[in-house]
Each structure stands twice: as C-alpha cells, then as structure tokens.
Write a protein that holds these residues in place. Structure first.
Motif, PDB file in Angstrom:
ATOM      1  N   GLU A 199      26.475  18.244  24.135  1.00  0.00           N
ATOM      2  CA  GLU A 199      26.163  18.369  22.712  1.00  0.00           C
ATOM      3  C   GLU A 199      27.398  18.186  21.832  1.00  0.00           C
ATOM      4  O   GLU A 199      27.292  18.232  20.611  1.00  0.00           O
ATOM      5  N   GLY A 200      28.561  18.054  22.462  1.00  0.00           N
ATOM      6  CA  GLY A 200      29.742  17.721  21.675  1.00  0.00           C
ATOM      7  C   GLY A 200      30.719  18.867  21.454  1.00  0.00           C
ATOM      8  O   GLY A 200      31.724  18.704  20.768  1.00  0.00           O
ATOM      9  N   ALA A 201      30.440  20.034  22.015  1.00  0.00           N
ATOM     10  CA  ALA A 201      31.407  21.124  21.888  1.00  0.00           C
ATOM     11  C   ALA A 201      32.545  20.880  22.882  1.00  0.00           C
ATOM     12  O   ALA A 201      32.381  20.178  23.869  1.00  0.00           O
ATOM     13  N   THR A 202      33.708  21.470  22.582  1.00  0.00           N
ATOM     14  CA  THR A 202      34.867  21.272  23.451  1.00  0.00           C
ATOM     15  C   THR A 202      34.996  22.435  24.414  1.00  0.00           C
ATOM     16  O   THR A 202      35.054  23.591  23.981  1.00  0.00           O
ATOM     17  N   ARG A 203      35.052  22.096  25.689  1.00  0.00           N
ATOM     18  CA  ARG A 203      35.076  23.149  26.700  1.00  0.00           C
ATOM     19  C   ARG A 203      36.494  23.384  27.198  1.00  0.00           C
ATOM     20  O   ARG A 203      37.250  22.450  27.420  1.00  0.00           O
ATOM     21  N   TRP A 204      36.864  24.637  27.339  1.00  0.00           N
ATOM     22  CA  TRP A 204      38.129  24.992  27.968  1.00  0.00           C
ATOM     23  C   TRP A 204      37.881  26.133  28.946  1.00  0.00           C
ATOM     24  O   TRP A 204      37.331  27.170  28.582  1.00  0.00           O
ATOM     25  N   SER A 205      38.245  25.897  30.211  1.00  0.00           N
ATOM     26  CA  SER A 205      38.079  26.944  31.215  1.00  0.00           C
ATOM     27  C   SER A 205      39.442  27.368  31.706  1.00  0.00           C
ATOM     28  O   SER A 205      40.377  26.572  31.752  1.00  0.00           O
ATOM     29  N   VAL A 206      39.545  28.620  32.092  1.00  0.00           N
ATOM     30  CA  VAL A 206      40.803  29.129  32.636  1.00  0.00           C
ATOM     31  C   VAL A 206      41.135  28.347  33.906  1.00  0.00           C
ATOM     32  O   VAL A 206      40.286  28.189  34.774  1.00  0.00           O
TER      33      VAL A 206
ATOM     34  N   LYS B 120      43.130  32.207  24.306  1.00  0.00           N
ATOM     35  CA  LYS B 120      43.333  31.414  25.524  1.00  0.00           C
ATOM     36  C   LYS B 120      44.496  31.963  26.345  1.00  0.00           C
ATOM     37  O   LYS B 120      44.429  32.029  27.572  1.00  0.00           O
ATOM     38  N   ALA B 121      45.550  32.368  25.646  1.00  0.00           N
ATOM     39  CA  ALA B 121      46.689  32.943  26.362  1.00  0.00           C
ATOM     40  C   ALA B 121      46.254  34.197  27.107  1.00  0.00           C
ATOM     41  O   ALA B 121      46.624  34.425  28.265  1.00  0.00           O
ATOM     42  N   ARG B 122      45.443  34.994  26.457  1.00  0.00           N
ATOM     43  CA  ARG B 122      44.971  36.227  27.100  1.00  0.00           C
ATOM     44  C   ARG B 122      44.036  35.894  28.263  1.00  0.00           C
ATOM     45  O   ARG B 122      44.083  36.553  29.309  1.00  0.00           O
ATOM     46  N   MET B 123      43.197  34.882  28.081  1.00  0.00           N
ATOM     47  CA  MET B 123      42.260  34.513  29.151  1.00  0.00           C
ATOM     48  C   MET B 123      42.989  34.092  30.427  1.00  0.00           C
ATOM     49  O   MET B 123      42.504  34.339  31.526  1.00  0.00           O
ATOM     50  N   THR B 124      44.150  33.460  30.257  1.00  0.00           N
ATOM     51  CA  THR B 124      44.869  33.013  31.460  1.00  0.00           C
ATOM     52  C   THR B 124      45.412  34.194  32.264  1.00  0.00           C
ATOM     53  O   THR B 124      45.765  34.029  33.423  1.00  0.00           O
TER      54      THR B 124
ATOM     55  N   TRP C 141      30.860  31.459  41.798  1.00  0.00           N
ATOM     56  CA  TRP C 141      31.950  31.707  40.851  1.00  0.00           C
ATOM     57  C   TRP C 141      31.874  30.779  39.660  1.00  0.00           C
ATOM     58  O   TRP C 141      31.501  29.621  39.788  1.00  0.00           O
ATOM     59  N   PHE C 142      32.250  31.304  38.533  1.00  0.00           N
ATOM     60  CA  PHE C 142      32.368  30.467  37.337  1.00  0.00           C
ATOM     61  C   PHE C 142      33.599  30.936  36.571  1.00  0.00           C
ATOM     62  O   PHE C 142      33.757  32.125  36.322  1.00  0.00           O
ATOM     63  N   PRO C 143      34.488  30.010  36.212  1.00  0.00           N
ATOM     64  CA  PRO C 143      35.716  30.439  35.533  1.00  0.00           C
ATOM     65  C   PRO C 143      35.424  30.873  34.090  1.00  0.00           C
ATOM     66  O   PRO C 143      34.526  30.317  33.457  1.00  0.00           O
ATOM     67  N   PRO C 144      36.169  31.851  33.594  1.00  0.00           N
ATOM     68  CA  PRO C 144      36.027  32.227  32.180  1.00  0.00           C
ATOM     69  C   PRO C 144      36.214  30.990  31.295  1.00  0.00           C
ATOM     70  O   PRO C 144      37.177  30.245  31.454  1.00  0.00           O
ATOM     71  N   THR C 145      35.261  30.795  30.405  1.00  0.00           N
ATOM     72  CA  THR C 145      35.193  29.538  29.666  1.00  0.00           C
ATOM     73  C   THR C 145      34.941  29.793  28.190  1.00  0.00           C
ATOM     74  O   THR C 145      34.208  30.715  27.833  1.00  0.00           O
TER      75      THR C 145
END
Lengths: 480, 313
Positions: free
Chosen positions: A355-362, A315-319, A372-376
């Motif tokens: 479906e219950g997964a946890t999403r995190w987007s940059v 996640k740190a790298r994705m930011t 556009w779609f943010p890296p997720t």
C-alpha cells in the motif's frame, strides 16, 4: 584495556521447575476425565515448535457434562454459600498462585512464547492480585451499589484467548466465583497448559467439585459452550470476528453477554511530551507481549513538529530490544504464539508495503526454529491503509502524524474499535481535554499498558461491551 | 538545536533559561520505571566477569574526609594500584579522588602507575565560596598535578534560576583546569527533580564539562539509577547534537557489585557501548571496590572469601 567486552551471557530460567504431563484430560466436577469421543490435539512451544502435551478436545457431550457439573455445584454448594466463605477459597487460590508463581510463569512462557520477564513480572503478579481483589469483594457485594442482596447469575461459560492465558482466566474466574457463579472455562487451543495447572490449584485449594470446570478445545468446543442452553452467562475475550458470531448465537436467549474484543489503539504524542518516556511508552505499547495485546498501542499518532526526531529515537531504542529465547531472563520480545498468527502478521505487513508505507524492521537475528517476527515500524502510513485500520496483533507499529489536538482526536477515533488510547504531553489540561474526547474504554496519560485489578477495563464500539476489573467488573456476574 | 547554539556562550540568563526549559521534560514515573526494569537484567557467568572487571577499571577510588591524612591517601593509592595483592590479573582503578591539599601526596604515590589523580575543588562539597576562591582551589589542585578536577556547581544559583552564573562558573573553572579533565558535580540530591537534573546536565555540558557527575556523596540521596538514566540520556542526546561525547559519573551510595553492574546495564542500554570505558564512565566509590573483588574471587573460585581476606585500603 579491552573495551566493548560487556555482552550479556545467556541467562535462561530453568524449565525443570515445571512438570508437564504427556497428556491432559478435561477437568470436570473436580476430576480429570477423558473426552467422550477420544479426540485430541497438541500444544506446541512456539519458540521451538516442540510438542508439549496431548490435549483432549472436548466435544458437545463433554461440554454438557461440564455445564451439568457447574449447575449442580451452583445449586447445591457455591450459590448458597455465604460470601465470606467463598472469599476464603478465593484467598486460598490467590496465595497458591503466589506460591507457585515461578512455576506458572515458566509454564506460561513455554506454552505462549512470551518472555519470562513479562510472565514473571507482569502476568503472574496481576493474576494473583486479581484473585486477591475479588476475594475481598465476595462478602461485600451488598455494598457494591447493586442493591442490598445482589444474586449471582448461575453458570458462566467463559472463552479466553491465547495472549494472556492465565491472566485472562483470572479476569474471568475471579469475579464470577466472588459473585457466587460457577464456571465452565475454555482456554485457547494453543495455550491450555496454565489453565490446566490452575485446575490443579483448585484441587489444592479444595474448591468444591464443579465450581470450576476446564474444557479444552478449539472453536467448535467454544461454540458448544456458548450455545449450551444450561449456560446463564457468556463471557468472551478474543477477536471481533468471533465476538460477532457469539453475539449472534446468544441473541434472543436469556444469556447475559460480555465481550472484550479487538483494538487498534492510538498512542498520541504531542510535541511537549516527555520524549524519552514517550518512546518507552510506545515500545511498551506495541512490543509488550510481541504486540499480542488487544489494547496494544498499534497506531502511533505523533505531532508533525517532532515526528522525525521521535522516529529516530524510537528506532534507536528498538535496536536495543532483545529478541529471542523467551526463557532467557533478558529477552524483551519473545516468539509469536502460533504459525497461524505469524502468517497473519506477515500478510498484513506485506499489505502495508504494497500500500506504499515504508517498512523498517529491527536488524536482529531470529532463531531458526519457532515462530518469529522482528519488531517493525511502518512510516508514511495513511488513515486509509489497512495496517492503520486492522488489528495486526503482532509487533508492528503504524506511524501517522497530526497537526492539531482536534486532528489527533479525529484520527484516534476514526476506527471501528475503541479499547484503549494513550496521550503524551506535559500539559495537564490537554490530557483532560483529550481524554474527554477519546472514544476508548481506557485512556492512559503519559503511560501505557498499565493494569490494575481495581481499574475497570473494556471497550467502546466493536471492541466489545461490559467491563472487567474493579467494582464495575462485578456487574457482569450479578443479576442486576 | 544546531551545534552552533550549543557551543556559543549564552548571551543572557533569559536566553539560557529559554533554552534549558525548552528541553523535553522528564516524566518521573516513566523514568523510574525504566530504570527499575533495566535493574532486572540478569548478568551471569562471562557477562558478570566482564562487568566486574570493567567496573573495577571505572572506579574513582575516593577518600573525602576531614580526617584524611597523607598516610591515609598513600594507603588508598597502594590499594588503587593493586586492588587485590593476591591476584595480579585484577585491573587497576581509573583514578584516586582526594581533596586538593592532598593531591601532591597522591601524585607521588601513584607516579608511573597510569592511575589519574582527581581532586575535588571549588569549595567542595557546598560550593559556597567566592568564585576567586573556587578558581584558586582549582589552580592549586592542577598545579599539584591533578589530572582531573571534580567541581561542584552552585546549586543555590541554579535553584534560584541564575543559570548564567552557574554557566560562567563552570566555564571559568574549565579554563582554570587547563589540560585537566573537568567533572561537574550536579549534586542531584539537592536539585531534586529529574527536569532539573536534565537541565543542569545540559548546562554543564554546554559550559565545557568533560564529565557530569551526580553527587558529592555528602548529600542524601546521592547517585540513583533513574538520575543516572536521565544523565545518560543527556550525554547521548548531546553527542547527537554536537558530536562531543561527555562522560558520566555516578557517585555516592554505590556499594555492591550488584549495584555497579546495574549501572553498567544502564550505560549499555542508554548511552551505548561507546560509554562502556573508563574514559566515559566512572563510578565514585570507596567500599564498592572490595565487594567487586569479593564477587570476582567468588566467580573464579566458586567460594566466597570473608571480608578479612581483602585489604581495607
């Protein structure tokens, strides 16, 4: 002393190097011709939604003209021509691509939405390398292991996708021509411009008319091409769904078929992996080309012992990923190729959440215009979730965990696809043990998304059949 | 890793070895690829101007020759205070780096300028001397007014696996430094592998280093982008583990503004903006400064000046 003042200024590559015509015809028999029924569509810059050009939609009559031209060229010029003479044309094309690589890179980025850094540093060098590589084979076919005098098949009908428009063209056209076949190629409807620029290069290289024909259009044009009775060989790269339709269409005919279809590759990270490079490999695996890569590492399988630490690093790298203007030389992630594809990515991401997964987007600011779609990244993904099974073809990563090597293999192989896989561990013996058991056409160890014209590429299971690249890639275009 | 194990002195060589060899490995191909990719960042216009000034303010202007004299050091100090006599807006450099016997000359020349005097110590560059001699060297430099000590590690001990000896030497020198900042030179050109670079980085940080530095400049290769990348990853991870921020100093072979900017990109995208300050990132160099000045003037005026328009020292 002022601090924190070092922010990158915009560094746009100049678009003035490309000369996009307002309208394009079809490239048949070495000439630009109009479509017979006068239909056309628009190609759009996905980063701005600006219309780039009016593109002719080829109907059945146009496809027929193109196949006829290819047949004539095959029988009168290209087929009888000695391999060493064909090689000269291919070397010439390769050099022209190198000379015009900056222009082609910009054109690719404008039409496709991919970052200029990638079209400049990845796509174009590989395109030229592919032509150089197969140019070298043209006069050495008797030594390729397919008999003393392997013959070409005839006319190849080729349909390519929008994710690597010019590179996929190279993968299709270079081996076909090297082996003595002639070609009718249909580029994807959202990214026809570099294929049309390639038509110009064929003229510049003085390639005999009819050896390469480019017909533009959507699914109907592609259907007309693969179903045309004058086609001896069908090569398709694209979705598994369309691949199945094509397989049905050519079943029972004399046509040879190779398919390079979807994937849901597992990138497997063991707890003794070189972590920083593994994180880099995961980033490269799923966010390269906005995740529009059939061999993308869209499933991250990480050993439970390091899952938390790895995710934090990831996640740190994705930011630090720079999302935005594809023509900016510092952009890492560009625009999604089309509104339609964006919709598909959004839908599957919503399903992932449902479906219950946890999403995190940059948390990045996306441009207002364009697609556009943010890296997720999705964590807490189960093998049964749709985002772990279906190809999203976007910058969306699903993270699953495993406990033992055997479990990693089991989960990695538990997919209808089998195009590629990645293994990350410092232990050489484990790499070999895993690679033997992974049912995937390409297995990368401690790296990902590495391509070379000398290395065969292709799928297991529903990722298709036939190989492109390397000596193996010749087989698809020879009567063996 | 808990913070505790990282601040306690290691009990034995075996313990230290297990700890250092337990760090994640570095894949050479991957690390070099990452560094090469970051080197393609395009730094233009305002970003370039900011980067050049930042780089100037991070320079440890260095002279480390057997032929160094008080006159040479005084000249270098004058250059450090006013890098470009024609342009007072040029920032001054971070420090002047000299041998320990010339510290007092530099201290007097730089008095009141705010520029630190750094001294190499501990039998620089080979580090082959008894510990007592190394400590005496350090104490002499500190007594003469050095605010920063650039020590070398015992590479022989490191390569033979005697990590405890290296650790104890660093810890002893740190103590001898008193309030002076300690930069620990790993001499990565002699450690050769990135795994060694990562281990030596952690060893130095654990032993109390305020900075980790790539090279003496006397061994080739000196600083490289991938080596610096690995060290930046180490300081980033050490901060996550302990909260303490250790600086990084590539030194040797960085000669052009373009090179320097590539290092700043590496810092920005690896350790982060917190390291984009002379307090946490330095560049050990001598000829680099003039290229930075030349590029700075080019950016401001649009034309290149010849090298004769910038003072040698």
């Amino acid at each position: 002393m002022s601090e924190h003042i070092f922010e990158y200024a915009p560094a746009p590559e100049s678009a003035s190097i490309v000369d996009i015509r307002p309208a394009y015809g079809l490239f048949i028999n070495g000439e630009w011709v109009d479509g017979t029924d006068g239909r056309s569509f628009k190609s759009v810059n996905p980063a701005t939604e600006e219309v780039l050009a009016e593109i002719t939609e080829a109907g059945p009559a146009d496809v027929d003209r193109a196949v006829t031209a290819a047949r004539t060229a095959f029988e009168t010029v290209w087929g009888p021509m000695p391999g060493r003479e064909r090689a000269k044309y291919l070397f010439r094309i390769a050099r022209l691509i190198q000379e015009r690589s900056r222009e082609l890179a910009v054109l690719e980025t404008i039409d496709n939405g991919k970052p200029i850094r990638e079209s400049r540093d990845v796509d174009l060098p590989l395109v030229a390398a592919h032509f150089f590589y197969y140019a070298g084979w043209a006069d050495k076919l008797p030594y390729a292991g397919f008999g003393p005098d392997p013959r070409p098949l005839g006319v190849a009908g080729q349909v390519i996708p929008w994710n690597f428009p010019l590179l996929m063209l190279a993968w299709k056209i270079a081996p076909a021509l090297a082996c003595g076949n002639t070609v009718v190629l249909k580029p994807a409807e959202t990214t026809p411009l570099t294929a049309l620029a390639f038509a110009e290069i064929c003229r510049q290289a003085e390639l005999p008319p009819g050896v390469v024909n480019i017909v533009t259009g959507a699914g109907e044009t592609g259907k007309a091409l693969v179903e045309h009775p004058g086609v001896d060989k069908v090569a398709f790269t694209g979705s598994t769904e369309v691949g199945k339709q094509i397989a049905r269409a050519v079943a029972g005919t004399r046509k040879r078929l190779t398919l390079e279809l979807g994937g849901k590759a597992a990138n497997v990270i063991f707890d003794d992996a070189p972590l920083d490079q593994a994180v880099e490999g995961v980033i490269n695996g799923i966010f390269f080309n906005q995740g529009h890569v059939c061999c993308a590492g869209s499933r991250l399988l990480v050993q439970e012992t390091i899952a938390e630490e790895l995710l934090e690093r990831l996640k740190a790298r994705m930011t630090t990923l720079r999302v935005g203007d594809p023509l900016d030389k510092n952009t890492d992630v560009g625009a999604v190729n089309s509104a339609e594809q964006l919709e598909k990515i959004r839908t599957l991401a919503q399903i992932g959440e449902a479906e219950g997964a946890t999403r995190w987007s940059v948390p990045c600011r996306l441009p207002e215009q364009g697609f556009w779609f943010p890296p997720t990244v999705f964590t807490g993904v189960a093998q049964s979730h749709r985002i772990a099974r279906e190809e999203i073809f976007g910058p969306v990563l699903s993270v699953l965990t495993f406990r033992t090597p055997a479990e990693a293999v089991e989960k990695a192989n538990n997919t209808p696809y089998g195009l590629s896989a990645g293994i990350w561990t410092e232990k050489g013996s484990r790499i070999l043990w895993m690679a033997q058991r992974m049912r995937a056409g390409v297995v990368w160890a401690n790296t990902f998304n590495k391509f070379d014209p000398a290395a065969p590429f292709g799928g297991y299971k529903e990722s298709g059949f036939g190989r492109e690249g390397g000596r193996h890639g010749l087989e698809a275009y020879l009567d063996v | 890793m808990s913070t505790e194990t990282l601040t306690d002195a290691p009990g034995s060589n075996a313990e230290l070895r297990a700890y250092l060899h337990g760090l994640p490995g570095v894949d050479q191909v991957g690390a070099e690829e990452r560094a090469a990719r970051l080197a393609t960042r395009s730094i233009k216009t305002t970003a370039k101007a900011a980067a050049i000034d930042l780089a100037i303010s991070m320079v440890d202007l260095t002279t480390l020759e057997g032929a160094d004299t008080p006159g040479k050091v005084r000249a270098l100090c004058a250059k450090a205070m006013r890098p470009d006599p024609e342009d007072p807006s040029v920032p001054k450099v971070a420090a002047v780096c000299v041998y320990s016997d010339l510290v007092d000359v530099a201290v007097r020349a730089l008095d009141g300028s705010g520029i630190a005097v750094a001294s190499v110590a501990t039998a620089f560059p080979a580090g082959r001397a008894p510990l007592e001699a190394k400590l005496a060297d350090t104490r002499a430099a500190v007594a003469a007014g050095a605010a920063e000590i650039d020590m070398v590690i015992d590479r022989g001990a490191f390569l033979s696996g005697d990590y405890l000896k290296v650790y104890e030497e660093i810890a002893a020198v740190k103590q001898a430094c008193g309030d002076a900042h300690l930069k620990v030179i790993l001499e990565t050109g002699e450690l050769v592998t990135y795994d060694n670079v990562r281990r030596a980085s952690w060893l130095a940080m654990r032993a109390g280093a305020d900075f980790i530095k790539t090279s003496t400049g006397k061994v080739s290769p000196a600083a490289t982008l991938p080596v610096t990348l690995v060290m930046l990853e180490a300081v980033r991870d050490f901060r996550a583990a302990t909260g303490r921020r250790v600086g990084v100093k590539p030194a040797g072979g960085i000669r052009t503004a373009k090179d320097a900017i590539r290092y700043l990109v590496l810092v920005k995208e690896t350790a982060g903006d917190d390291w984009l300050t002379p307090r946490r990132f330095r560049i050990g160099a001598s000829s680099l400064l003039n290229d930075l000045l030349m590029q700075r003037r080019k950016l401001a005026t649009g034309v290149y000046s010849g090298p004769d328009y910038f003072t040698l020292d």
